[in-house]
Write a protein that holds these residues in place. Structure first.
Motif, PDB file in Angstrom:
ATOM      1  N   TYR A   1      48.118  42.017  48.970  1.00 15.87           N
ATOM      2  CA  TYR A   1      48.494  41.039  47.953  1.00 15.87           C
ATOM      3  C   TYR A   1      49.997  40.749  47.942  1.00 15.87           C
ATOM      4  O   TYR A   1      50.433  39.626  47.753  1.00 15.87           O
TER       5      TYR A   1
ATOM      6  N   THR B   1      46.772  38.540  56.639  1.00 16.28           N
ATOM      7  CA  THR B   1      46.051  38.759  55.381  1.00 16.28           C
ATOM      8  C   THR B   1      45.311  40.086  55.443  1.00 16.28           C
ATOM      9  O   THR B   1      45.003  40.614  56.516  1.00 16.28           O
ATOM     10  N   GLU B   2      44.982  40.605  54.258  1.00 15.95           N
ATOM     11  CA  GLU B   2      44.250  41.873  54.203  1.00 15.95           C
ATOM     12  C   GLU B   2      42.845  41.720  54.782  1.00 15.95           C
ATOM     13  O   GLU B   2      42.227  42.708  55.179  1.00 15.95           O
ATOM     14  N   ILE B   3      42.362  40.485  54.833  1.00 10.42           N
ATOM     15  CA  ILE B   3      41.026  40.270  55.392  1.00 10.42           C
ATOM     16  C   ILE B   3      41.025  40.567  56.899  1.00 10.42           C
ATOM     17  O   ILE B   3      40.216  41.328  57.411  1.00 10.42           O
TER      18      ILE B   3
ATOM     19  N   GLN C   1      42.213  44.522  42.662  1.00  8.15           N
ATOM     20  CA  GLN C   1      41.919  43.289  41.928  1.00  8.15           C
ATOM     21  C   GLN C   1      41.042  42.318  42.703  1.00  8.15           C
ATOM     22  O   GLN C   1      40.676  41.274  42.168  1.00  8.15           O
ATOM     23  N   ASP C   2      40.736  42.625  43.947  1.00 10.10           N
ATOM     24  CA  ASP C   2      39.888  41.734  44.729  1.00 10.10           C
ATOM     25  C   ASP C   2      38.718  42.494  45.319  1.00 10.10           C
ATOM     26  O   ASP C   2      38.853  43.645  45.725  1.00 10.10           O
TER      27      ASP C   2
ATOM     28  N   LYS D   1      36.085  41.850  48.463  1.00 15.70           N
ATOM     29  CA  LYS D   1      35.890  40.953  49.595  1.00 15.70           C
ATOM     30  C   LYS D   1      34.686  41.409  50.413  1.00 15.70           C
ATOM     31  O   LYS D   1      34.491  42.602  50.608  1.00 15.70           O
TER      32      LYS D   1
ATOM     33  N   GLU E   1      33.885  36.232  51.807  1.00 14.88           N
ATOM     34  CA  GLU E   1      33.717  35.807  50.422  1.00 14.88           C
ATOM     35  C   GLU E   1      34.602  36.698  49.567  1.00 14.88           C
ATOM     36  O   GLU E   1      34.780  37.877  49.865  1.00 14.88           O
ATOM     37  N   MET E   2      35.133  36.113  48.508  1.00 12.28           N
ATOM     38  CA  MET E   2      36.010  36.881  47.613  1.00 12.28           C
ATOM     39  C   MET E   2      35.580  36.644  46.176  1.00 12.28           C
ATOM     40  O   MET E   2      35.093  35.563  45.865  1.00 12.28           O
ATOM     41  N   ASN E   3      35.766  37.624  45.304  1.00  7.20           N
ATOM     42  CA  ASN E   3      35.464  37.401  43.890  1.00  7.20           C
ATOM     43  C   ASN E   3      36.393  36.327  43.343  1.00  7.20           C
ATOM     44  O   ASN E   3      37.466  36.100  43.886  1.00  7.20           O
ATOM     45  N   ASP E   4      35.974  35.630  42.284  1.00  7.80           N
ATOM     46  CA  ASP E   4      36.905  34.676  41.713  1.00  7.80           C
ATOM     47  C   ASP E   4      37.927  35.418  40.882  1.00  7.80           C
ATOM     48  O   ASP E   4      37.964  36.643  40.863  1.00  7.80           O
ATOM     49  N   ARG E   5      38.748  34.681  40.169  1.00  8.62           N
ATOM     50  CA  ARG E   5      40.003  35.262  39.717  1.00  8.62           C
ATOM     51  C   ARG E   5      39.905  36.483  38.798  1.00  8.62           C
ATOM     52  O   ARG E   5      40.836  37.242  38.693  1.00  8.62           O
TER      53      ARG E   5
END
Lengths: 431, 248
Positions: B56, B71-73, B96-97, B99, B113-117
């Motif tokens: 992040y 990116t962490e992905i 906080q994420d 994935k 796919e990632m969770n929303d905010r």
């Protein structure tokens, strides 16, 4: 010494202190996002100027036009026929709806889970921050979604009965087309009644020519973005499209044409905004009203270029021209109605036309990826993202779905998603 | 040649140092309010010749020290693949994420796919709930009762879920049973994300929450597949960043 517009703003009943704050934030955002870009075309200076005078000189022009007896028509949708407004010497202004402003005020009237665009136009009015709303004689709403449709009833109350709503059908069949042609006729009558001016064939032809010229200039800009590297950034092209909704149309067309001459030259000399081969992204989805630059700023800040917007603030606004070979007013009004029916808004069912638009734009602009953008709670576009994903992936083009609003709290997350999407594209992944 | 990978997460900063491919150092510190100084302290413990940042806060180092970022992905994918060569799907639950990452046979990211905010279904949710129930985050999963006791935490929102938990406590529900319901709530949320991608074996569970034995067991039950967890699941992204730095 810049001119002092405080008197004008006071006369327009703006909240002066809050308005000053808004202009400060806008100017900072513009510096960070726009003027910091490298290698911008010279022709963008005009648009920088327009933004710096967005609540000043342009408002003064509009106030002046009103003094000369012209009426100001505020609009929110690319379905509202601009030709008719110009044919009665009206000033057509797309109203402010692209910033998180006055949400707390707006939420006294509308639910919290309403899209940011609706909240913004309510908020701008309630917080006394939009001089454009204040100068309008008529505000044209339309039935493109349930949220807007119901919000206009409240907006009418807040603006002292200025709102006039056009009904957009849900289907493009014969009944739908008849309904829409009648709506456009009724709108012409309303404009004649408001202005006390009759639409003449000559005026209608002249207005049609002005609007078509504006569309042609925007089409030319869109075509230039197909070059690799694109001679203009997506941010700048988005700004031009946003400005097209409230600038004087003749002057705007001349300035866009000048810019395009310069872009032609840049293409010849292979000058681009990013290196050749940097990822090219097509945006598709909900409109991005000024000053909503969030997604473009993230994408271009990550080294990619936005090459097109399949959006109301973009291709849907200028993609088709009007056949202006009509020989009577009645025929002209009908041709105008039919031209607007070519716009593929997500309020229609079915809406296969939009899917074709996405595919043809992705091909023409040689997009390496498509990012589907929906405002949170914008149900029509959120729903259509499913079909959009299918047609885009069938072309072998990667697709990313984003839902967001105007706030900055999800910037970090969006940046991660966009960057990871660009990494995928960079690795040559196809869908 | 010493090569570093640093993963600046929302809760922890992880640092990996490689010397001739071999992992010689792993450190994990709380991110806190001044992540830049934490990064500098970590880097001082073994100055790398080359460094790649992820997570992040990756741009923090990019801005201050002109460090390359991924990116962490991408980083998690590289790191997980190095430890589990047959990995095709990654469940990464961080602070906080959350994935879900799909890889092709070569290990390239092909979908995510990632969770929303909001914090629903993330490590932060678990952390707040552990505190409410008086558990230590590290061992939270070990205290889950295996029976659900017929209770359910319905709220996805961390704030509402916390008040739901408080009302369950005042009703006299056992905390082991509430803990179980909370874990189920996270698993439901994450499974919804997993369903959006094509799940292929091997599945690797990464990120701090992979230490939680209850989550791992619940995922295995729901997916009816084996899930692989490395003994140090915190490390994948930082390790992946270091491997990326070495290869490029």
């Amino acid at each position: 010494m810049p001119k002092d517009y405080k008197m004008m703003w006071r006369d327009l009943d703006l909240n002066l202190a809050a308005h000053e704050g808004l202009l400060g934030v806008l100017s900072d955002a513009y510096t960070n996002i726009y003027t910091s870009q490298k290698d911008r075309p010279e022709g963008m200076k005009y648009f920088d100027f327009v933004i710096s005078e967005v609540h000043s000189l342009r408002i003064e022009e509009i106030v002046e036009a009103r003094k000369q007896g012209r009426k100001v028509i505020g609009t929110f949708c690319v379905y509202v026929p601009e030709e008719l407004i110009l044919a009665v010497d009206g000033v057509d202004i797309g109203l402010c709806a692209g910033a998180e402003v006055g949400s707390d005020e707006a939420e006294k009237y509308i639910p919290r889970n309403t899209c940011a665009l609706i909240k913004a136009f309510m908020g701008f009015k309630l917080a006394g921050l939009c001089p454009y709303i204040q100068t309008t004689d008529l505000i044209v709403g339309e039935t493109t979604c349930d949220g807007k449709k119901k919000a206009y009833e409240i907006f009418d109350e807040l603006t002292g009965g200025k709102v006039y709503v056009m009904e957009i059908p849900n289907k493009k069949d014969e009944d739908g087309i008849t309904l829409w042609r009648n709506e456009v006729r009724r709108f012409a009558d309303r404009l004649e009644e408001l202005t006390g001016r009759k639409i003449s064939l000559e005026k209608l032809k002249e207005a049609s020519r002005i609007v078509n010229e504006k569309r042609k200039a925007l089409q030319r800009l869109s075509l230039l973005r197909a070059f690799d590297p694109s001679p203009v950034s997506g941010l700048d092209a988005l700004l031009i499209n946003q400005v097209s909704f409230y600038d004087d149309p003749v002057r705007f067309t001349a300035k866009v044409s000048e810019l395009c001459d310069e872009l032609d030259e840049r293409v010849r000399r292979r000058i681009g905004v990013a290196g050749k081969g940097s990822p090219r992204i097509l945006i598709s989805g909900s409109p991005m009203a000024i000053p909503n630059w969030k997604l473009h700023a993230i994408i271009e800040g990550s080294g990619a270029t936005v090459v097109g917007e399949e959006s109301c603030v973009g291709e849907r606004n200028f993609g088709t021209l009007l056949h202006d070979d009509f020989s009577s007013i009645e025929e002209g009004v009908q041709k105008i109605a039919d031209r607007y029916m070519t716009i593929n808004c997500a309020c229609f069912t079915p809406n296969e036309g939009r899917l074709k638009d996405i595919v043809s734009m992705a091909k023409r602009l040689k997009a390496d990826g498509v990012i589907h953008y929906a405002l949170q709670f914008c149900t029509p576009y959120m729903m259509e993202s499913y079909k959009a994903k299918k047609v885009v992936e069938a072309m072998g083009v990667p697709f990313l779905r984003i839902e967001t609003d105007y706030s900055m709290e999800d910037m970090g997350q969006l940046k991660t998603r966009v960057e990871a999407f660009l990494e995928m594209i960079g690795n040559g992944v196809s869908a | 040649l010493k090569i570093g990978g640093i993963d600046i997460g929302s809760r922890y900063i992880k640092y990996v140092l490689l010397a001739d491919i071999h992992l010689v150092e792993f450190q994990r510190r709380e991110t806190g309010y001044n992540p830049l100084s934490v990064c500098r302290e970590l880097l001082d413990c073994g100055k790398p010749d080359k460094l790649v940042a992820t997570g992040y806060g990756r741009h923090l180092l990019e801005i201050h020290d002109n460090i390359e970022t991924i990116t962490e992905i991408k980083a998690v994918a590289r790191g997980a693949r190095a430890v589990f060569p047959h990995c095709r799907t990654i469940i990464d639950i961080g602070g906080q994420d959350t994935k879900i990452i799909s890889l092709n046979e070569d290990g390239t990211v092909i979908n995510f796919e990632m969770n929303d905010r909001c914090a629903a279904g993330t490590g932060r949710f678990l952390e707040i709930m552990a505190r409410t129930l008086g558990y230590n985050m590290e061992s939270f999963g070990d205290y889950c009762s295996n029976k659900n006791g017929g209770i359910k935490v319905n709220s996805l929102c961390t704030v509402f879920a916390e008040s739901e938990v408080v009302s369950l406590i005042t009703k006299g529900e056992k905390r082991e049973v509430i803990a179980n319901a909370l874990h189920e709530s996270i698993v439901n949320k994450v499974i919804a994300l997993i369903k959006r991608v094509e799940v292929k074996d091997d599945i690797v569970f990464a990120g701090g929450c992979a230490k939680n034995s209850c989550l791992k067991r619940m995922f295995e039950e729901r997916l009816q597949r084996k899930i692989y967890v490395h003994e140090n699941p915190y490390m994948h992204a930082a390790y992946g960043a270091a491997l990326y730095a070495m290869e490029n």
